[in-house]
Design a protein around this motif. Structure first.
Motif, PDB file in Angstrom:
ATOM      1  N   GLY B 144     -34.380  58.472 -52.506  1.00 48.86           N
ATOM      2  CA  GLY B 144     -33.127  58.645 -53.335  1.00 48.86           C
ATOM      3  C   GLY B 144     -33.645  59.345 -54.868  1.00 48.86           C
ATOM      4  N   GLU B 145     -34.550  59.685 -55.190  1.00 51.44           N
ATOM      5  CA  GLU B 145     -35.017  60.849 -56.046  1.00 51.44           C
ATOM      6  C   GLU B 145     -34.678  61.854 -55.859  1.00 51.44           C
ATOM      7  OE1 GLU B 145     -39.505  59.107 -56.089  1.00 51.44           O
ATOM      8  OE2 GLU B 145     -38.632  58.307 -57.850  1.00 51.44           O
ATOM      9  N   GLN B 146     -35.461  61.850 -54.845  1.00 54.49           N
ATOM     10  CA  GLN B 146     -34.773  63.052 -54.488  1.00 54.49           C
ATOM     11  C   GLN B 146     -33.801  63.926 -53.975  1.00 54.49           C
ATOM     12  OE1 GLN B 146     -38.451  64.128 -51.189  1.00 54.49           O
ATOM     13  NE2 GLN B 146     -39.798  62.873 -52.621  1.00 54.49           N
ATOM     14  N   ARG B 147     -32.959  62.871 -53.389  1.00 55.91           N
ATOM     15  CA  ARG B 147     -31.504  63.342 -52.789  1.00 55.91           C
ATOM     16  C   ARG B 147     -31.098  63.641 -54.388  1.00 55.91           C
ATOM     17  NH1 ARG B 147     -30.945  59.508 -49.285  1.00 55.91           N
ATOM     18  NH2 ARG B 147     -29.949  58.221 -50.927  1.00 55.91           N
ATOM     19  N   GLU B 148     -30.803  62.972 -55.248  1.00 59.07           N
ATOM     20  CA  GLU B 148     -30.013  62.773 -56.139  1.00 59.07           C
ATOM     21  C   GLU B 148     -30.231  64.453 -57.249  1.00 59.07           C
ATOM     22  OE1 GLU B 148     -30.515  59.476 -58.453  1.00 59.07           O
ATOM     23  OE2 GLU B 148     -32.310  60.743 -59.369  1.00 59.07           O
ATOM     24  N   VAL B 149     -31.592  64.685 -57.222  1.00 56.55           N
ATOM     25  CA  VAL B 149     -32.321  65.871 -57.979  1.00 56.55           C
ATOM     26  C   VAL B 149     -31.635  67.026 -56.939  1.00 56.55           C
ATOM     27  CG1 VAL B 149     -34.036  67.298 -58.243  1.00 56.55           C
ATOM     28  CG2 VAL B 149     -33.614  64.844 -59.199  1.00 56.55           C
ATOM     29  N   PHE B 150     -31.535  66.818 -55.637  1.00 52.40           N
ATOM     30  CA  PHE B 150     -31.859  67.946 -54.879  1.00 52.40           C
ATOM     31  C   PHE B 150     -29.712  68.247 -54.750  1.00 52.40           C
ATOM     32  CE2 PHE B 150     -29.756  69.930 -50.455  1.00 52.40           C
ATOM     33  CZ  PHE B 150     -30.589  71.253 -50.169  1.00 52.40           C
ATOM     34  N   MET B 158     -26.571  73.077 -61.009  1.00 45.96           N
ATOM     35  CA  MET B 158     -27.303  72.162 -62.242  1.00 45.96           C
ATOM     36  C   MET B 158     -28.489  72.727 -62.560  1.00 45.96           C
ATOM     37  SD  MET B 158     -26.369  67.896 -63.788  1.00 45.96           S
ATOM     38  CE  MET B 158     -25.028  68.351 -62.312  1.00 45.96           C
ATOM     39  N   PRO B 159     -28.706  73.040 -63.964  1.00 41.40           N
ATOM     40  CA  PRO B 159     -29.810  73.410 -64.485  1.00 41.40           C
ATOM     41  C   PRO B 159     -30.800  72.203 -64.045  1.00 41.40           C
ATOM     42  CG  PRO B 159     -28.304  74.438 -65.726  1.00 41.40           C
ATOM     43  CD  PRO B 159     -27.678  73.605 -64.898  1.00 41.40           C
ATOM     44  N   PHE B 160     -31.781  72.347 -64.401  1.00 42.41           N
ATOM     45  CA  PHE B 160     -32.994  71.060 -63.784  1.00 42.41           C
ATOM     46  C   PHE B 160     -32.886  70.367 -65.142  1.00 42.41           C
ATOM     47  CE2 PHE B 160     -34.941  74.123 -60.542  1.00 42.41           C
ATOM     48  CZ  PHE B 160     -34.906  73.127 -59.888  1.00 42.41           C
ATOM     49  N   LYS B 161     -32.771  71.519 -66.318  1.00 44.78           N
ATOM     50  CA  LYS B 161     -32.971  70.893 -67.364  1.00 44.78           C
ATOM     51  C   LYS B 161     -31.742  69.950 -67.941  1.00 44.78           C
ATOM     52  CE  LYS B 161     -32.830  71.955 -72.501  1.00 44.78           C
ATOM     53  NZ  LYS B 161     -32.956  72.835 -73.561  1.00 44.78           N
ATOM     54  N   GLN B 162     -30.251  70.350 -67.409  1.00 40.34           N
ATOM     55  CA  GLN B 162     -29.570  69.072 -67.422  1.00 40.34           C
ATOM     56  C   GLN B 162     -29.732  68.276 -66.749  1.00 40.34           C
ATOM     57  OE1 GLN B 162     -25.892  70.538 -66.657  1.00 40.34           O
ATOM     58  NE2 GLN B 162     -24.513  69.004 -67.311  1.00 40.34           N
ATOM     59  N   ILE B 163     -30.412  68.054 -65.945  1.00 40.08           N
ATOM     60  CA  ILE B 163     -30.883  67.465 -63.942  1.00 40.08           C
ATOM     61  C   ILE B 163     -31.576  66.196 -65.120  1.00 40.08           C
ATOM     62  CG2 ILE B 163     -31.547  66.890 -62.190  1.00 40.08           C
ATOM     63  CD1 ILE B 163     -30.757  69.201 -60.941  1.00 40.08           C
ATOM     64  N   ALA B 164     -32.827  67.127 -65.720  1.00 35.89           N
ATOM     65  CA  ALA B 164     -33.973  66.120 -66.889  1.00 35.89           C
ATOM     66  C   ALA B 164     -33.015  64.631 -67.579  1.00 35.89           C
ATOM     67  CB  ALA B 164     -34.569  67.000 -67.058  1.00 35.89           C
ATOM     68  N   GLU B 165     -31.814  65.669 -67.668  1.00 38.39           N
ATOM     69  CA  GLU B 165     -31.239  64.878 -68.993  1.00 38.39           C
ATOM     70  C   GLU B 165     -30.829  63.609 -68.184  1.00 38.39           C
ATOM     71  OE1 GLU B 165     -28.491  67.119 -71.812  1.00 38.39           O
ATOM     72  OE2 GLU B 165     -29.974  68.309 -72.393  1.00 38.39           O
ATOM     73  N   VAL B 167     -30.832  62.448 -64.864  1.00 39.44           N
ATOM     74  CA  VAL B 167     -32.001  61.397 -64.498  1.00 39.44           C
ATOM     75  C   VAL B 167     -32.609  60.707 -65.276  1.00 39.44           C
ATOM     76  CG1 VAL B 167     -33.573  61.167 -62.218  1.00 39.44           C
ATOM     77  CG2 VAL B 167     -31.666  62.573 -61.908  1.00 39.44           C
ATOM     78  N   GLY B 168     -33.199  61.547 -66.345  1.00 43.18           N
ATOM     79  CA  GLY B 168     -34.202  60.715 -67.547  1.00 43.18           C
ATOM     80  C   GLY B 168     -35.712  60.673 -67.006  1.00 43.18           C
ATOM     81  N   ILE B 169     -35.719  61.727 -66.862  1.00 49.27           N
ATOM     82  CA  ILE B 169     -37.209  62.290 -66.193  1.00 49.27           C
ATOM     83  C   ILE B 169     -37.741  63.700 -67.018  1.00 49.27           C
ATOM     84  CG2 ILE B 169     -37.218  60.945 -64.634  1.00 49.27           C
ATOM     85  CD1 ILE B 169     -36.498  63.183 -63.153  1.00 49.27           C
ATOM     86  N   PRO B 170     -38.528  63.681 -66.733  1.00 45.16           N
ATOM     87  CA  PRO B 170     -39.374  65.372 -67.454  1.00 45.16           C
ATOM     88  C   PRO B 170     -38.630  66.485 -66.674  1.00 45.16           C
ATOM     89  CG  PRO B 170     -40.796  64.065 -67.495  1.00 45.16           C
ATOM     90  CD  PRO B 170     -39.979  62.748 -66.720  1.00 45.16           C
ATOM     91  N   GLU B 171     -38.254  67.879 -67.263  1.00 45.84           N
ATOM     92  CA  GLU B 171     -38.140  68.799 -66.576  1.00 45.84           C
ATOM     93  C   GLU B 171     -39.156  68.767 -65.076  1.00 45.84           C
ATOM     94  OE1 GLU B 171     -36.742  72.072 -69.009  1.00 45.84           O
ATOM     95  OE2 GLU B 171     -36.165  73.237 -66.670  1.00 45.84           O
ATOM     96  N   ASN B 172     -39.769  69.088 -65.314  1.00 48.08           N
ATOM     97  CA  ASN B 172     -41.248  69.866 -64.375  1.00 48.08           C
ATOM     98  C   ASN B 172     -41.229  68.754 -63.241  1.00 48.08           C
ATOM     99  OD1 ASN B 172     -42.516  71.307 -65.126  1.00 48.08           O
ATOM    100  ND2 ASN B 172     -44.005  70.399 -66.820  1.00 48.08           N
ATOM    101  N   THR B 173     -40.902  67.065 -63.627  1.00 43.92           N
ATOM    102  CA  THR B 173     -40.609  66.091 -62.652  1.00 43.92           C
ATOM    103  C   THR B 173     -39.634  66.430 -61.969  1.00 43.92           C
ATOM    104  OG1 THR B 173     -42.018  64.433 -63.954  1.00 43.92           O
ATOM    105  CG2 THR B 173     -40.834  63.337 -62.531  1.00 43.92           C
ATOM    106  N   VAL B 174     -38.588  66.897 -61.982  1.00 46.54           N
ATOM    107  CA  VAL B 174     -37.326  67.402 -61.546  1.00 46.54           C
ATOM    108  C   VAL B 174     -37.650  68.209 -60.328  1.00 46.54           C
ATOM    109  CG1 VAL B 174     -34.893  68.303 -61.542  1.00 46.54           C
ATOM    110  CG2 VAL B 174     -35.896  66.536 -63.376  1.00 46.54           C
ATOM    111  N   LYS B 175     -38.296  69.232 -61.264  1.00 47.85           N
ATOM    112  CA  LYS B 175     -38.720  70.431 -59.838  1.00 47.85           C
ATOM    113  C   LYS B 175     -40.148  69.880 -58.743  1.00 47.85           C
ATOM    114  CE  LYS B 175     -37.960  74.220 -63.292  1.00 47.85           C
ATOM    115  NZ  LYS B 175     -39.302  75.023 -64.680  1.00 47.85           N
ATOM    116  N   SER B 176     -40.604  69.141 -59.298  1.00 50.60           N
ATOM    117  CA  SER B 176     -41.773  68.649 -58.424  1.00 50.60           C
ATOM    118  C   SER B 176     -40.544  67.796 -57.448  1.00 50.60           C
ATOM    119  CB  SER B 176     -42.416  67.238 -59.121  1.00 50.60           C
ATOM    120  OG  SER B 176     -43.014  66.791 -58.377  1.00 50.60           O
TER     121      SER B 176
END
Lengths: 380, 200
Positions: B144-150, B158-165, B167-176
């Protein structure tokens, strides 16, 4: 992502981050060019990059789904109801609607449940409306009558207040202003209205007219006696025929009512009527005194009578001593009447009659102060 | 024109009672949100329910909306939370057996019969349908955590920065998480590369 020889040079995380950023355009300007050069120079990275591009191409093959219109409609309806600025108003409307509905249910539910009650209620309503219409209709019919009466009385009041009372009375008495123009002189209706509004015509004027009549009649009686004593062919005084004419033309007669309507006609009729009035007048005057408004005090009446006597006695009597005696007897009779001594009044009346039958008939028998004792007086 | 205004301005209009502003917002975002939810939960009915719930929460929360917050961040946070909750509830349900009939009738097929196999279909329409089913299955197989980001990055752009906002996680974690999601999908769909190339 499995590490490779090439990617190991950049580091696994670094190479993966490089591919993701390059794939989704996260680099700016020069950084993107540098990243593309790195990927191009590294065969493994380039292969992975191409593979990811194909994956993205596959994802784009997925068709975009469309939500049903029902959901959209529901959401728009909800948005209209719960709009922040209007939500309060909608809730208030709903509250008012519910209160109104509850009121209607409470009062009309029994009517709806029982048709008989509904029919009876309908009949009651129809009857009420008909009653209201009937009452309002009667009011409308009565209205114009009242208005007309008010208009008439208003016009009378306007006329009576507009016309000068003194001029009106003088015109009605025929004194001084007899030649006034018709427009200035008050009409008979105005006089009647004035009499109706003031209650009666001027008492002074009437009494004056009465005195004139009485004087004329007394003179005619005297001349009659002279004729009887001196000769049957002595000429009758002019006033004998004029008196009824004056009485006939007396404007105040109209206001006196039916009692004086017989004053007109031939002189003999006038005398007969006058004699009849002499019999009835005390009774009528007594009735008037009892029926009319505020009465004058008895002393005032007797003074007036005395004044009349003086006026009358100063004229026709040549023998002042006899006249003075008659008047003295008359005063004694008034005093006796005040003391309720009607027997004395009757005896004094007989003496006055024997001394001066004319005075007895014309003055004594007309004295209001003696009315209560008239049954003791021989009036024949 | 309301149509040219930004989402935040439209939301302010709606705060003042302009329902037309909300209509434009709904028109703009209902389709992407619905697709995000549908690809997340894998069911149209559930997706519609969650879409409705998402916008109802927007309506009810409009009075408290502040312009400094980006509307899409707020909107997708709501949608994402609803999807996560739905996924958690789904996990507690008893999983249906692939061998049991879909209905009580003995003649009805099983769930295994409708799951596409790896055989290549003959006609083009069937290829396309099978590819879509495969992609949906691959997406459903993602954590689920990977699916939502993808989904946010791939389908909502959506930019990674906004996704991080969101989901509530750091941007690098989003990219990972994105990187792991891509790798899994690539391996899952490797066999269908040729099938995708065959499609126009």
């Amino acid at each position: 992502m499995p590490p490779s020889k090439d990617t190991d040079e950049l580091g696994t995380d670094a190479s993966a981050s490089l591919l993701v950023d390059l794939l989704y355009g996260e680099f700016d300007g020069d950084a993107e060019v540098q990243a593309q050069e790195r990927v191009r120079d590294n065969a493994q990275l380039h292969g992975e990059y191409e593979s990811l591009l194909q994956l993205r191409a596959m994802m784009r093959e997925l068709p975009a789904e469309e939500p049903s219109q029902a959901v959209t409609a529901k959401l728009l309806h909800a948005a209209a109801i719960y709009a922040p600025a209007t939500a309060g108003a909608v809730e208030a409307d709903v509250a008012i609607g519910s209160r109104l509905g509850a009121w209607i249910k409470r009062y009309f539910r029994p009517v709806a449940l029982y048709p008989g009650l509904a029919a009876a209620t309908s009949l009651l309503l129809v009857a009420s409306v008909a009653g209201v219409l009937y009452v309002s209709g009667r009011t409308d019919l009565a209205g114009p009558e009242v208005t007309a009466q008010a208009r008439d009385s208003e016009s009378v009041m306007v006329k009576s207040t507009a016309s000068d009372p003194s001029s009106g009375l003088s015109a009605s008495a025929g004194l001084g202003k007899g030649d006034k123009s018709v427009a200035e002189a008050p009409t008979a209706a105005q006089i009647e209205a004035q009499i109706a509004t003031t209650g009666s015509s001027s008492t002074d004027e009437e009494s004056r007219n009465q005195n004139i009549e009485l004087r004329q009649q007394m003179q005619s009686e005297k001349s009659k006696r002279v004729r009887e004593q001196g000769g049957a062919f002595a000429p009758a005084p002019a006033t004998e025929t004029k008196a009824p004419q004056k009485g006939q033309s007396r404007p105040g007669a109209a206001g006196k009512g039916s009692r004086d309507r017989g004053a007109g006609g031939s002189p003999s009729d006038a005398v007969a009527i006058e004699l009849e009035q002499r019999k009835l007048k005390p009774i009528l005057d007594a009735d008037e005194d009892g029926a009319d408004g505020p009465k004058k005090p008895p002393d005032e009446d007797s003074d007036t009578a005395g004044q009349k006597k003086a006026n009358v006695s100063s004229g026709p009597y040549s023998d002042d001593g006899e006249a003075a005696r008659v008047q003295s007897l008359h005063r004694e009779a008034q005093d006796a009447a005040r003391g309720d001594d009607c027997g004395s009044v009757g005896r004094i009346g007989q003496r006055i009659r024997s001394l001066d039958p004319g005075y007895h008939r014309d003055v004594f028998l007309r004295d209001k102060a003696l009315v209560k004792c008239f049954r003791y007086i021989d009036t024949d | 024109m309301l149509r040219e205004e930004a989402d935040e301005a439209l939301m302010i209009h709606y705060q003042k009672g302009d329902v037309r502003a909300f209509e434009i917002l709904l028109e703009r975002h209902r389709k992407p949100i619905y697709n995000f939810i549908f690809r997340f939960v894998g069911s149209r009915d559930v997706a519609e329910d969650l879409l409705q719930e998402t916008f109802l929460r927007v309506i009810k929360g409009a009075a408290n909306y502040q312009r400094k917050a980006k509307f899409t961040t707020w909107l997708y946070t709501i949608a994402r939370n609803l999807c996560v909750d739905q996924s958690r509830r789904k996990k507690h349900r008893k999983a249906a057996s692939l061998d049991q009939p879909m209905t009580k009738s003995e003649d009805s097929g099983t769930l295994m019969d409708v799951i596409p196999g790896k055989e290549m279909p003959s006609d083009r329409k069937a290829v396309s349908r099978q590819l879509h089913q495969t992609i949906h299955r691959a997406l459903a197989a993602l954590p689920g955590e990977q699916r939502e980001v993808f989904l946010m990055r791939e389908f909502l752009n959506m930019p990674f920065k906004q996704i991080a906002e969101i989901v509530g996680i750091p941007e690098n974690t989003v990219k990972s998480r994105m990187r792991y999601a891509l790798e899994k999908l690539r391996l899952e769909l490797e066999e269908y590369k040729d099938m995708a190339k065959a499609l126009p």
